[in-house]
Enzyme design. Structure first.
Site, PDB file in Angstrom:
ATOM      1  CD  GLU A 117      -2.667  -1.385   2.825  1.00 12.53           C
ATOM      2  OE1 GLU A 117      -2.629  -0.087   3.298  1.00 12.53           O
ATOM      3  OE2 GLU A 117      -3.094  -2.181   3.199  1.00 12.53           O
ATOM      4  CE  LYS A 119       4.579   4.924   7.295  1.00 21.05           C
ATOM      5  NZ  LYS A 119       4.452   6.405   7.611  1.00 21.05           N
ATOM      6  CG  ASP A 121       3.734  12.483   5.469  1.00 20.78           C
ATOM      7  OD1 ASP A 121       3.376  12.132   6.659  1.00 20.78           O
ATOM      8  OD2 ASP A 121       4.572  13.202   5.096  1.00 20.78           O
ATOM      9  CE1 TYR A 248      -7.854   8.085  -1.446  1.00 19.01           C
ATOM     10  CE2 TYR A 248      -7.022   9.868  -0.225  1.00 19.01           C
ATOM     11  CZ  TYR A 248      -7.489   9.461  -1.439  1.00 19.01           C
ATOM     12  OH  TYR A 248      -7.663  10.128  -2.582  1.00 19.01           O
ATOM     13  CE  LYS A 341       9.163   7.079   7.219  1.00 14.87           C
ATOM     14  NZ  LYS A 341       9.025   7.477   8.542  1.00 14.87           N
ATOM     15  CB  CYS A 435      43.961  29.823  -6.546  1.00 11.33           C
ATOM     16  SG  CYS A 435      43.331  28.763  -7.904  1.00 11.33           S
ATOM     17  CB  CYS A 438      46.703  28.711 -10.739  1.00 13.36           C
ATOM     18  SG  CYS A 438      46.142  30.165  -9.998  1.00 13.36           S
ATOM     19  CB  CYS A 453      41.651  32.527  -8.699  1.00 20.30           C
ATOM     20  SG  CYS A 453      43.496  32.271  -9.447  1.00 20.30           S
ATOM     21  CB  CYS A 458      42.918  30.117 -12.621  1.00 16.23           C
ATOM     22  SG  CYS A 458      42.955  28.967 -11.595  1.00 16.23           S
TER      23      CYS A 458
HETATM   24  S1  IVH Z   1      -1.393   0.549   8.801  1.00 14.72           S
HETATM   25  C1  IVH Z   1       0.106  -0.429  12.947  1.00 14.72           C
HETATM   26  N1  IVH Z   1      -1.473   1.609   6.107  1.00 14.72           N
HETATM   27  O1  IVH Z   1       1.723   5.286   8.990  1.00 14.72           O
HETATM   28  C2  IVH Z   1      -0.694   0.968  12.505  1.00 14.72           C
HETATM   29  N2  IVH Z   1      -0.727   2.837   8.005  1.00 14.72           N
HETATM   30  O2  IVH Z   1       4.123   5.301  10.476  1.00 14.72           O
HETATM   31  C3  IVH Z   1      -0.357   0.944  10.930  1.00 14.72           C
HETATM   32  N3  IVH Z   1      -0.127   5.186   7.495  1.00 14.72           N
HETATM   33  O3  IVH Z   1       0.229   5.795  11.939  1.00 14.72           O
HETATM   34  C4  IVH Z   1      -1.543   1.124  10.197  1.00 14.72           C
HETATM   35  N4  IVH Z   1      -0.539   4.820   5.461  1.00 14.72           N
HETATM   36  O4  IVH Z   1      -1.038   6.581  10.278  1.00 14.72           O
HETATM   37  C5  IVH Z   1      -1.049   1.667   7.744  1.00 14.72           C
HETATM   38  N5  IVH Z   1      -1.634   2.293   4.070  1.00 14.72           N
HETATM   39  C6  IVH Z   1      -1.176   2.581   5.215  1.00 14.72           C
HETATM   40  C7  IVH Z   1      -0.752   3.830   5.774  1.00 14.72           C
HETATM   41  C8  IVH Z   1      -0.360   3.843   7.338  1.00 14.72           C
HETATM   42  C9  IVH Z   1      -0.078   5.689   6.284  1.00 14.72           C
HETATM   43  C10 IVH Z   1       0.298   5.833   8.773  1.00 14.72           C
HETATM   44  C11 IVH Z   1      -0.413   5.509   9.805  1.00 14.72           C
HETATM   45  C12 IVH Z   1       0.381   5.137  10.961  1.00 14.72           C
HETATM   46  C13 IVH Z   1       1.744   5.534  10.379  1.00 14.72           C
HETATM   47  C14 IVH Z   1       2.990   4.762  10.808  1.00 14.72           C
END
Ligand code: IVH
Length: 711
Positions: A117, A119, A121, A248, A341, A435, A438, A453, A458
């Site tokens: 999946e 991740k 932010d 999401y 990551k 320099c 040179c 220089c 140079c």
């Molecule tokens: S699984 C065990 N799936 O990443 C808890 N987390 O660094 C993990 N996050 O606090 C949940 N995308 O908020 C999971 N596809 C994803 C995620 C995800 C972002 C965040 C989540 C968690 C943090 C951990």
């Protein structure tokens, strides 16, 4: 050793203080003191040191706790199931050893699917639905106790206030049996369900909001993560609404059922979340093994910049949810998933030195030599500091820990110094006096920033030398046009010829106009031609007065001095330089077509310590020299040196010279110890006497003709 440990202990303590300070500011005061990537770097350094020196681990180390602290502003929510955190992986090796640990733990090698999946932010949120109604939204807090942010999250449009009722047909389509569908309906109608996921803000939305805030003179939001946290962890739901957040789903807890019941697979849970009215990430993908996961990771890292929301990596989970129960949790995070990551856009590293480079106008530019670090997917070992004022502005000392940032697709730069991490051993950076190229005295215009220089030639000379090295008759590298070479010099990546040989794809691909492919072609071009023919090498050195033809003469001569046989391909440049350095002005002049000026230029070049150092560096970079005599069989005089004196019978002087040369021999005008034969005709001059004196073999015309026939 003791002393070393004491130094490390101080570093560890300073890292902890800095990390704690940043965390407290972020989690409790909602303030961003230091970018997350940079913080991760510091945490990683601390973690590595603690692994290496376990005696330094303390219970209060930031590596030993789960993130987050609950703010007093909100009512507390005790999570029915803790919201644990994730272990981080940063490389394929990390992921492979995660897999191996799990195999060892289970006592068997699993060949099962992973669910990879994105991740996201943002901010982790847990939503509780009872009889299909949203009754509570909570932040993660410390994992056990979170904050009640229900009023705020109710303003997020992608969170349904009431769960959608999927049809039987829809549920069958995601693989549920009739019995499972019935079970699920009972829960939906009578019990509770928890959906966990990430509240996010699109990058575009953040930019729009900041534009508006700027015109209103309001403080800007630092990044999407901060913006989301700030939008949800505040007391006015109108602000949350105005921020237009998204949500999401990434986890589904069905009442208090153990995982894997009704919904057996993680990918099915995503489909069910959709049917219940939630967004899930369309990129998420079932992967048959880690190799497929790695491909997914690479693709996502490439797409990262064009995705509407921020991601900081992937989360890799076992697709089979029953395995989750078997694998369980270890320490602060589960075994059954891993955050893999991306390398952060900010990272910390150490400035090991500062060197100065000559720019095109003679201006000296400082560059930081860094402990190599990965930032934004590229490994960085040098970074330009622009000018001395920039060093002062940053307050930089040699030995400092700094934050390196890669913004957009450009070359990373140092954006901040972390003075709290100083040990006291750091050194001040002084402006250059001479320099580096040179050796001339450096000047400074009183009211200007730059040191320069004053030697007008140079930079140009250096650039010309570098271009010459790459050119057709020399190293002959495809793709190394003048523009690229100039960029390499400006960026401090290449200062002398030897630097070319340590260029990496990472360094090249971020130059304007170059991508991964052309960067890799350039690196290949260099690698493939690391062995040069001696004549090319001598020509490539750019010694004054030495053209391709004289380079060939010199090459043949040196090859015979070194007794090289044709086919040699492993000669160290150092050895060649030693042989060349041993020659006197007279020796050089004895070579055909080499007059006093050229001889002078050669002796000077091969006795200049700067040039000899360069040859050392080339040798150290693995540059090797090859030698082959063309048409060996027909060159009976190859490598032999001749002096003619007196007049011959059947040949004119110039015919004799041409025949000897054709047979691979050299003609020199003076007799020396290096002379192999003196051909004496009628009325020889003083050369004959000299030859006798030195014990050189003297032959007549007939003997010469016999030598020529021998093949
Ligand atoms: S699984 C065990 N799936 O990443 C808890 N987390 O660094 C993990 N996050 O606090 C949940 N995308 O908020 C999971 N596809 C994803 C995620 C995800 C972002 C965040 C989540 C968690 C943090 C951990």
């Amino acid at each position: 050793m003791q002393n070393n440990l004491a130094i490390i202990k101080i570093r560890v303590e300073k890292l902890r203080q800095q990390i704690e300070e940043a965390r407290y500011a972020y989690h409790v005061l909602d303030k961003n003191l230091i970018n997350e990537g940079a913080l991760d770097s510091l945490k990683n350094e601390l973690f590595q040191l603690e692994q290496q020196y376990p005696q330094l681990i303390t219970a209060d180390s930031p590596t030993q706790r789960v993130a987050g602290q609950v703010s007093e502003k909100f009512a507390k929510v005790v999570h029915r199931q803790p919201m644990i955190s994730l272990y981080d992986a940063f490389s394929e090796e990390d992921m492979l050893s995660w897999q191996e640990r799990n195999h060892n733990f289970l006592g068997q090698k699993l060949e099962v699917d992973y669910y990879a999946e994105l991740k996201l932010d943002g901010l982790a949120i847990s939503l509780r639905y009872e009889r299909g109604q949203l009754i509570q939204g909570a932040t993660r807090g410390d994992g056990q106790v979170g904050e009640d942010v229900t009023t705020n999250i109710r303003t997020i449009n992608s969170i349904p206030l009431r769960l959608r009722q999927p049809t039987d047909q829809e549920l069958r389509a995601i693989g549920l049996s009739k019995a499972e569908i019935d079970k699920l309906r009972i829960i939906l109608d009578n019990d509770f369900l928890e959906i966990r996921g990430e509240a996010v803000m699109t990058k575009k939305n953040l930019a729009d909001i900041n534009q508006r805030y700027q015109s209103l003179g309001k403080p800007l939001l630092a990044n999407v993560r901060n913006a989301v946290a700030g939008s949800i962890r505040q007391l006015d739901p109108r602000i949350t609404a105005e921020r237009r957040l998204d949500f999401y789903a990434y986890d589904l807890l069905i009442a208090d059922w153990p995982r894997g019941q009704v919904i057996a697979k993680r990918h099915q849970a995503d489909r069910l979340a959709n049917l219940l009215g939630f967004k899930t990430l369309p990129q998420n993908q079932v992967c048959a093994n880690l190799a497929v996961v790695f491909e997914f990771y690479r693709q996502m890292e490439q797409q990262r910049s064009v995705l509407p929301f921020e991601i900081d990596g992937t989360v890799v989970k076992y697709d089979d949810l029953r395995l989750w129960n078997q694998l369980g949790v270890v320490g602060k995070a589960p075994r059954y998933m891993m955050a893999y990551k991306f390398s952060a856009l900010q990272a910390t590293t150490i400035v090991e030195d500062v060197v100065w480079q000559v720019g095109r106008t003679g201006v000296l530019t400082p560059a930081a030599v860094l402990k190599p670090v990965k930032v934004g997917g590229v490994t960085i070992a040098r970074s330009t500091l622009h000018n001395f004022n920039e060093i002062k502005r940053l307050g930089l000392l040699i030995g400092d820990t700094v934050i390196l940032e890669r913004a957009g697709d450009v070359i990373p730069k140092i954006v901040e110094v972390l003075p709290k991490l100083r040990s006291g051993q750091e050194k001040e950076i002084t402006p250059p006096r001479y320099c580096p190229f040179c050796n001339g005295l450096v000047k400074k215009v009183t009211d200007q920033v730059a040191y320069y220089c004053p030697n007008k030639n140079c930079y140009a000379v250096n650039l010309r030398r570098l271009r010459h090295w790459a050119s057709k008759g020399a190293a002959d590298w495809d793709g190394f046009g003048p523009k690229i070479i100039e960029q390499l010099v400006e960026q401090g990546l290449v200062e002398n010829i030897a630097d070319f040989y340590s260029l990496t794809i990472d360094q090249l691909k971020i130059l304007p106009g170059l991508g991964e492919k052309s960067a890799s072609n350039l690196v290949d071009a260099i690698k493939q031609k690391k062995t040069l023919a001696i004549d090319r090498f001598i020509y490539a050195l750019g010694i004054r007065q030495i053209g391709q033809e004289s380079a060939t003469t010199i090459a043949d001569f040196l090859a015979s001095r070194l007794k090289l046989t044709s086919g040699e391909h492993n000669l160290l440049p150092d050895r060649l330089a030693v042989a060349a350095g041993a020659l006197t002005l007279e020796d050089w002049q004895n070579l055909p077509d080499i007059g006093p000026k050229v001889a002078q230029s050669l002796t000077e070049w091969f006795s200049d310590p700067i040039n000899l150092k360069l040859i050392n560096l080339l040798t150290a970079q693995g540059v090797r020299l090859s030698y082959s005599q063309p048409l060996v069989g027909q060159q009976p005089l190859a490598g032999r040196s001749f002096v003619l004196t007196g007049s011959l019978n059947s040949l004119t002087r110039s015919q004799a010279e041409a025949t000897i040369k054709q047979a691979g021999g050299h003609i020199t005008s003076q007799v020396s110890r290096q002379t192999d034969y003196v051909v004496a005709g009628r009325d020889p001059g003083s050369k004959l006497a000299k030859a006798k004196q030195l014990g050189i073999k003297i032959i007549n015309e007939e003997e010469l003709l016999t030598l020529l026939k021998r093949s």
